[in-house]
Scaffold this motif. Structure first.
Motif, PDB file in Angstrom:
ATOM      1  N   ASN A 151       0.845  -1.460  -0.084  1.00 29.68           N
ATOM      2  CA  ASN A 151       0.041   0.054   0.045  1.00 29.68           C
ATOM      3  C   ASN A 151       0.704   1.191  -0.032  1.00 29.68           C
ATOM      4  OD1 ASN A 151       0.682  -0.400   2.573  1.00 29.68           O
ATOM      5  ND2 ASN A 151      -1.102   0.670   3.478  1.00 29.68           N
ATOM      6  N   LEU A 152       2.173   1.087   0.209  1.00 28.80           N
ATOM      7  CA  LEU A 152       3.027   2.362   0.164  1.00 28.80           C
ATOM      8  C   LEU A 152       3.804   2.574  -0.998  1.00 28.80           C
ATOM      9  CD1 LEU A 152       4.245   2.183   3.828  1.00 28.80           C
ATOM     10  CD2 LEU A 152       2.389   3.389   3.020  1.00 28.80           C
ATOM     11  N   LEU A 153       3.903   1.620  -1.826  1.00 27.54           N
ATOM     12  CA  LEU A 153       4.476   1.538  -3.050  1.00 27.54           C
ATOM     13  C   LEU A 153       3.788   2.615  -4.095  1.00 27.54           C
ATOM     14  CD1 LEU A 153       5.611  -1.991  -4.205  1.00 27.54           C
ATOM     15  CD2 LEU A 153       7.034  -0.040  -3.436  1.00 27.54           C
ATOM     16  N   LYS A 154       4.386   3.371  -4.921  1.00 28.67           N
ATOM     17  CA  LYS A 154       3.908   4.528  -5.742  1.00 28.67           C
ATOM     18  C   LYS A 154       4.350   4.275  -7.148  1.00 28.67           C
ATOM     19  CE  LYS A 154       4.141   7.993  -2.154  1.00 28.67           C
ATOM     20  NZ  LYS A 154       4.905   6.998  -1.173  1.00 28.67           N
ATOM     21  N   ASN A 155       3.434   4.317  -8.072  1.00 29.44           N
ATOM     22  CA  ASN A 155       3.829   4.133  -9.508  1.00 29.44           C
ATOM     23  C   ASN A 155       4.926   5.019 -10.040  1.00 29.44           C
ATOM     24  OD1 ASN A 155       3.241   2.988 -11.901  1.00 29.44           O
ATOM     25  ND2 ASN A 155       2.416   4.831 -12.604  1.00 29.44           N
ATOM     26  N   GLY A 156       5.989   4.652 -10.556  1.00 28.48           N
ATOM     27  CA  GLY A 156       6.905   5.439 -10.951  1.00 28.48           C
ATOM     28  C   GLY A 156       8.122   5.202  -9.788  1.00 28.48           C
ATOM     29  N   GLN A 157       7.903   4.957  -8.800  1.00 28.41           N
ATOM     30  CA  GLN A 157       8.895   4.919  -7.483  1.00 28.41           C
ATOM     31  C   GLN A 157      10.120   4.032  -7.989  1.00 28.41           C
ATOM     32  OE1 GLN A 157       7.172   3.665  -3.907  1.00 28.41           O
ATOM     33  NE2 GLN A 157       9.267   3.579  -2.813  1.00 28.41           N
ATOM     34  N   VAL A 158      11.585   4.630  -7.665  1.00 28.87           N
ATOM     35  CA  VAL A 158      12.591   3.757  -7.552  1.00 28.87           C
ATOM     36  C   VAL A 158      13.025   3.176  -6.452  1.00 28.87           C
ATOM     37  CG1 VAL A 158      14.894   3.844  -8.475  1.00 28.87           C
ATOM     38  CG2 VAL A 158      13.299   5.293  -9.821  1.00 28.87           C
ATOM     39  N   ILE A 159      13.136   1.977  -6.502  1.00 34.94           N
ATOM     40  CA  ILE A 159      13.802   1.365  -5.238  1.00 34.94           C
ATOM     41  C   ILE A 159      15.091   0.620  -5.533  1.00 34.94           C
ATOM     42  CG2 ILE A 159      11.442   0.902  -4.155  1.00 34.94           C
ATOM     43  CD1 ILE A 159      11.767  -2.035  -4.807  1.00 34.94           C
ATOM     44  N   ASN A 160      15.902   0.808  -4.306  1.00 33.29           N
ATOM     45  CA  ASN A 160      17.144   0.047  -4.422  1.00 33.29           C
ATOM     46  C   ASN A 160      17.242  -1.238  -3.831  1.00 33.29           C
ATOM     47  OD1 ASN A 160      18.967   2.508  -5.606  1.00 33.29           O
ATOM     48  ND2 ASN A 160      17.692   3.353  -3.922  1.00 33.29           N
ATOM     49  N   CYS A 161      18.105  -1.841  -4.232  1.00 34.44           N
ATOM     50  CA  CYS A 161      18.530  -3.261  -3.696  1.00 34.44           C
ATOM     51  C   CYS A 161      18.674  -3.150  -2.103  1.00 34.44           C
ATOM     52  CB  CYS A 161      19.515  -4.111  -4.238  1.00 34.44           C
ATOM     53  SG  CYS A 161      19.849  -5.741  -3.437  1.00 34.44           S
ATOM     54  N   ILE A 162      18.444  -3.979  -1.284  1.00 33.09           N
ATOM     55  CA  ILE A 162      18.782  -3.537   0.252  1.00 33.09           C
ATOM     56  C   ILE A 162      20.229  -4.021   0.684  1.00 33.09           C
ATOM     57  CG2 ILE A 162      16.488  -3.449   1.252  1.00 33.09           C
ATOM     58  CD1 ILE A 162      16.974  -6.436   2.163  1.00 33.09           C
ATOM     59  N   SER A 163      20.883  -4.732  -0.321  1.00 32.35           N
ATOM     60  CA  SER A 163      22.310  -5.290  -0.042  1.00 32.35           C
ATOM     61  C   SER A 163      23.190  -4.246  -0.213  1.00 32.35           C
ATOM     62  CB  SER A 163      22.486  -6.500  -0.783  1.00 32.35           C
ATOM     63  OG  SER A 163      23.866  -6.776  -0.859  1.00 32.35           O
ATOM     64  N   PRO A 164      24.124  -3.681   0.795  1.00 35.65           N
ATOM     65  CA  PRO A 164      24.749  -2.667   0.420  1.00 35.65           C
ATOM     66  C   PRO A 164      25.874  -2.768  -0.464  1.00 35.65           C
ATOM     67  CG  PRO A 164      24.801  -3.339   2.805  1.00 35.65           C
ATOM     68  CD  PRO A 164      24.075  -4.500   2.136  1.00 35.65           C
ATOM     69  N   SER A 165      26.185  -4.083  -0.716  1.00 30.83           N
ATOM     70  CA  SER A 165      27.240  -4.015  -1.859  1.00 30.83           C
ATOM     71  C   SER A 165      26.612  -4.287  -3.223  1.00 30.83           C
ATOM     72  CB  SER A 165      27.973  -5.526  -1.508  1.00 30.83           C
ATOM     73  OG  SER A 165      27.161  -6.499  -1.604  1.00 30.83           O
ATOM     74  N   CYS A 166      25.166  -4.137  -3.185  1.00 34.22           N
ATOM     75  CA  CYS A 166      24.787  -4.341  -4.758  1.00 34.22           C
ATOM     76  C   CYS A 166      24.282  -3.131  -5.237  1.00 34.22           C
ATOM     77  CB  CYS A 166      23.392  -5.326  -4.475  1.00 34.22           C
ATOM     78  SG  CYS A 166      22.572  -5.624  -6.170  1.00 34.22           S
TER      79      CYS A 166
END
Ligand SMILES: [Zn+2]
Ligand SMILES: [Zn+2]
Length: 280
Positions: free
Chosen positions: A195-210
């Protein structure tokens, strides 16, 4: 969890000393405690937000972003209880009334807080006590410590806010349906609150090395994602080379280029940021 009582004991003992020096240290302890509270809640939300997603580091901004993207209840007060009646197959409760008819025992309470108020106090502490004020003219006195009364009143305000956390004995990463998928490169499961995701949102991988990131698309009540990549043909075998877009976005003019190999023929690729004239 943070031991708020011990934080309050430290601050109160510095406050009761009552000197300019001890009050300055009390202000610092107050500010550190606000940061601890906010960053502890960020940390528990790291299943649903990545460090690379954070736009700012200040505690108030961090909590506001967590509330928007990872856990809308990050600053809410609530109690979690569990029913003492085991659910038997075939006769599970279905309606709200069914659930309300059961008896419960409380597991714990999350202490809520006013994000804006705590953020303002964090700034105010620094203004009144944690900087030497900049002289504006030659005759100005330079003093190590700020005004004793202003510092004291801010410390007392913070103590009142911190007392509200004494009854909290749990924090959660929130509730609700999840959207999840595996990162193409590192295989880490990326989870987000649907319910918090938005169309067009960019999300990053949670792994710090990725370096992977993904575009999110929302259609109706469904979410989809696509990998963010920069594509270029290999000079040798002409196959399509895909580079995580975050790696390309980190390039700076005149600084180290990005070096990688074509996946098909292993020919080295050299990607750098070059200014070019755009013909309009
Ligand atoms: Zn990854
Ligand atoms: Zn190639």
């Amino acid at each position: 969890m943070i031991d708020i009582k011990s934080r309050l004991d430290t601050i109160n003992s510095l406050l009761s000393e009552g000197t300019k020096k001890s009050l300055t240290y009390a202000a610092l302890e107050c500010r550190l405690t606000i940061e601890l509270i906010c960053y502890e809640r960020l940390k528990i939300s790291y299943d649903y937000i990545s460090h690379a997603d954070l736009k700012k580091w200040q505690p108030r901004n961090v909590i506001e972003q967590v509330a928007e993207e990872a856990n809308e209840d990050v600053a809410s007060t609530f109690t979690i209880s569990i029913s003492t009646t085991p659910a038997t197959e075939g006769s599970e409760p279905k309606t709200q009334e069914d659930y309300e008819a059961l008896s419960y025992v409380p597991i714990g309470t999350q202490a809520g807080f006013n994000i804006r108020k705590l953020g303002k106090l964090w700034n105010a502490l620094s203004n009144v006590a944690l900087h030497v004020s900049l002289p504006e003219q030659k005759n100005d006195q330079i003093s190590i410590y700020g005004d004793i009364d202003s510092t004291k009143s801010k410390v007392i305000e913070v103590i009142e806010e911190l007392k509200k956390f004494k009854d909290g004995n749990l924090i959660t990463s929130g509730f609700g349906k999840e959207y999840s998928f595996e990162c193409n490169t590192c295989g880490t499961t990326l989870k987000r609150k649907l319910n918090l995701l938005k169309n067009g949102q960019v999300i990053n991988c949670i792994s710090p090395s990725c370096q992977e990131s993904y575009n999110i698309y929302i259609q109706g009540d469904q979410a989809f994602h696509s990998r963010r990549v920069f594509e270029t043909p290999c000079n040798e075998c002409n196959s399509n080379v895909q580079i995580p877009q975050r790696q390309v976005e980190k390039l700076r003019f005149g600084q180290s280029p990005l070096l990688l190999d074509c996946e098909s023929c292993k020919t080295p690729l050299h990607i750098e940021l070059v200014p070019c004239k755009k013909n309009t």
